[in-house]
Design a protein around this motif. Structure first.
Motif, PDB file in Angstrom:
ATOM      1  N   GLN A  51       0.813  -1.216   0.000  1.00 12.31           N
ATOM      2  CA  GLN A  51       0.000   0.000   0.000  1.00 12.31           C
ATOM      3  C   GLN A  51       0.848   1.268   0.000  1.00 12.31           C
ATOM      4  O   GLN A  51       0.343   2.358  -0.230  1.00 12.31           O
ATOM      5  N   ASN A  54       1.576   2.790  -3.925  1.00 10.13           N
ATOM      6  CA  ASN A  54       0.750   3.745  -4.666  1.00 10.13           C
ATOM      7  C   ASN A  54       0.143   4.822  -3.751  1.00 10.13           C
ATOM      8  O   ASN A  54      -0.857   5.445  -4.069  1.00 10.13           O
ATOM      9  N   ARG A  82      -1.826   6.731  -8.557  1.00 11.59           N
ATOM     10  CA  ARG A  82      -2.637   5.512  -8.454  1.00 11.59           C
ATOM     11  C   ARG A  82      -3.129   5.021  -9.804  1.00 11.59           C
ATOM     12  O   ARG A  82      -3.467   3.845  -9.948  1.00 11.59           O
ATOM     13  N   MET A  87      -3.712  -1.353  -8.361  1.00 14.91           N
ATOM     14  CA  MET A  87      -3.656  -2.226  -7.190  1.00 14.91           C
ATOM     15  C   MET A  87      -4.905  -3.093  -7.127  1.00 14.91           C
ATOM     16  O   MET A  87      -6.012  -2.581  -7.065  1.00 14.91           O
ATOM     17  N   PHE A  89      -6.737  -5.554  -4.747  1.00 16.81           N
ATOM     18  CA  PHE A  89      -6.742  -6.000  -3.358  1.00 16.81           C
ATOM     19  C   PHE A  89      -7.164  -7.453  -3.253  1.00 16.81           C
ATOM     20  O   PHE A  89      -7.645  -8.053  -4.205  1.00 16.81           O
ATOM     21  N   GLN A  90      -7.019  -8.017  -2.047  1.00 15.84           N
ATOM     22  CA  GLN A  90      -7.520  -9.363  -1.789  1.00 15.84           C
ATOM     23  C   GLN A  90      -9.023  -9.391  -1.988  1.00 15.84           C
ATOM     24  O   GLN A  90      -9.714  -8.452  -1.613  1.00 15.84           O
TER      25      GLN A  90
END
Lengths: 285, 264
Positions: A51, A54, A82, A87, A89-90
């Motif tokens: 984290q 970005n 960004r 990104m 995420f899970q």
């Protein structure tokens, strides 16, 4: 596009009795076009680390540069960063919200202020990258899709911004073996064909052994090991101490060697293992 | 993120005298405090209450800064209350600037209201700071039990409260996660006009509701799988026990309330 961290430390809940140190003096650089794997036991700081790449988290102390831009500087436009550093995420399917797949995947490009035709074009391309058919899915509700399809739509939502760095936090968690395989292959293709930098957080030693060029092992907020998979897996003892294992084939080679067979243990794939064993047996199959 | 500053409803585990008190004692104490704060009129009374609260914070070994920080989210309300009282009370004028007038009475009343609110917030936050959510609901359930005959579903209310409290941090965490994920896709929750901002919440609220329903569903199944059938015949692992320190605490609390309430 390179990412550089210098002496980064991060504390959650700073100045409260529940303060916890999540990152401790991390210095590392990820070069343009690398395929990096990040592994480490639960709570070792993997998610916190990515984290910082970005600017979703800014370090408590230390500096982060993305493409030469200092993220800790107050005038830095984090939104632009960004868009370049995507990104996932899970369980990204938990963030779906659109009424249609088109709306959801187009959210990123639309936030970038692109014209509608460009948005549609990017959605089409992004869906193609994850192996989904634009014409068939664009008007469907993302909530009606299967689990694997939802995951792909969510990943496409990040790809649609066409970032030059792609970070994925356990992109295959909770998928069946076929789904895992397909998603990893698609990521690999993206890396190969478009040359984007990929940073993959995972628990699977098999996946990292097969895919990445470089492996970073995290332990209690620090970088414990950093090198090529072969170099890292040579440190079998250290990995075991951290509660991590080796890929199954590498483990097998270690055991064969311990039993007295003259094999090389720097093996990451089944094919290489086969070759090694055949060689050790004197060339006959 | 901003949620991290919320101390209301937070619990700081500990093993002080205050932590060990029966939750019913602490609920009673909090109720008395609220009554007392509205009964007292005058700065001496407030001073005494403030001293008592400070004493409890000291006994509970709570970090001062943390307790005081609980006031921050309510700062606006606090300033508004004090401001309105100071500027809008009629009486002997002591200061005048354009249309603003400050009167002696206004100053006194604003000060009183401000002190009252601060003491109220800090005092009541001590209850949750020193009592775990489970203890708290056990206490409420036990206090509501006598009203069961009147049809008050004591156990069900307590269970609902437990679950609600239990899920506050989970939902905050979830909110933060979804916000981050959407921010990673260029979402902007801070700028724009009112309509723009309301619209920007859709990508946050839809997934949040979806996940809240999913969690509720999972929880219901998990509870049934463990044989939950409501409060009937249910026994407790930790029985509430009313000990000697509770008796002492209640005696002190009641005496303090009566004395301060009547004389000040």
């Amino acid at each position: 596009m390179s990412i550089r961290l210098e002496n980064v430390s991060f504390r959650y809940l700073e100045d409260t009795p529940m303060e916890t140190e999540a990152l401790l003096d991390v210095t590392l650089e990820i070069a343009d076009g690398e395929f990096v794997g990040i592994i480490g036991p639960t709570g070792s700081g993997k998610s916190t680390l990515i984290q910082h790449f970005n600017g979703l988290l800014l370090p408590s102390s230390g500096k982060v540069w993305v493409d030469g831009v200092d993220l800790t500087h107050k005038d830095t436009q984090l939104r632009q960063i960004r868009q370049k550093v995507g990104m996932v995420f899970q369980y990204p399917e938990h963030q779906l919200f659109g009424e249609t797949v088109l709306e959801d995947v187009g959210f990123g490009p639309r936030n970038m202020g692109l014209a509608e035709e460009e948005v549609v074009e990017r959605v089409r391309r992004a869906l193609a990258y994850v192996g989904l058919d634009f014409a068939e899915l664009k008007d469907q509700s993302p909530f009606e899709l299967s689990g694997g399809q939802k995951r792909r739509v969510a990943i496409a939502g990040v790809l649609a911004m066409e970032p030059s760095v792609l970070i994925l936090d356990e992109p295959t968690a909770g998928l069946d073996p076929k789904g895992r395989e397909e998603i990893l292959d698609e990521i690999c293709t993206l890396h190969r064909e478009r040359g984007i930098t990929v940073i993959l957080v995972t628990h699977s030693m098999e996946d990292v052994a097969r895919l990445v060029d470089r492996l970073i092992v995290m332990d209690r907020g620090r970088v414990a090991l950093d090198g090529t998979p072969v170099e890292v897996f040579r440190q079998a003892e250290t990995l075991k101490e951290l509660g991590l294992g080796l890929p199954q084939v590498t483990e097998l080679m270690h055991e064969l060697k311990a039993k007295g067979m003259a094999v090389d243990t720097d093996v990451l794939t089944v094919e290489a293992a086969e070759e090694e064993i055949v060689k050790a047996l004197g060339g006959q199959r | 993120m901003r949620f991290r500053n919320l101390t209301i409803g937070q619990h700081i585990p500990g093993n002080s005298v205050v932590h060990r008190l029966d939750p019913r004692t602490k609920i009673l104490g909090t109720t008395l405090l609220i009554v007392l704060l509205f009964a007292v009129n005058g700065f001496i009374g407030y001073g005494l209450v403030a001293l008592a609260i400070a004493g409890v914070i000291h006994l509970a070994k709570l970090p001062w800064r943390y307790v005081i920080r609980g006031l921050r989210p309510l700062l606006v309300i606090l300033l508004l209350t004090v401001g309105l009282n100071v500027f809008l009370t009629e009486g002997e004028v002591i200061f005048r600037l354009w249309f603003l007038t400050i009167t002696r009475e206004g100053l006194a009343r604003g000060g009183m209201m401000g002190t009252r609110l601060v003491l109220l917030i800090v005092g009541t936050s001590l209850l949750t700071l020193t009592t775990s959510p489970i203890q708290l609901t056990d206490g409420i359930e036990s206090l509501l039990n006598p009203f069961r005959r009147l049809g008050v579903p004591a156990h069900e209310l307590a269970m609902m409260m437990t679950i609600a409290l239990r899920f506050i941090p989970t939902l905050l965490e979830e909110t933060e996660k979804i916000m981050k994920a959407q921010m990673a896709r260029g979402a902007d929750f801070q700028s724009g006009g009112l309509m723009q901002r309301a619209k920007s919440l859709i990508p946050l609220l839809v997934p949040l509701f979806v996940s809240a329903f999913r969690r509720a569903d999972e929880l219901a199944i998990a509870m049934e799988a463990r044989g939950y059938r409501g409060g009937q015949g249910r026994t407790k692992f930790r029985e509430l026990r009313f000990g000697r320190i509770d008796a002492v605490a209640i005696a002190l609390l009641v005496t303090f309330t009566v004395v301060v309430g009547v004389f000040f």
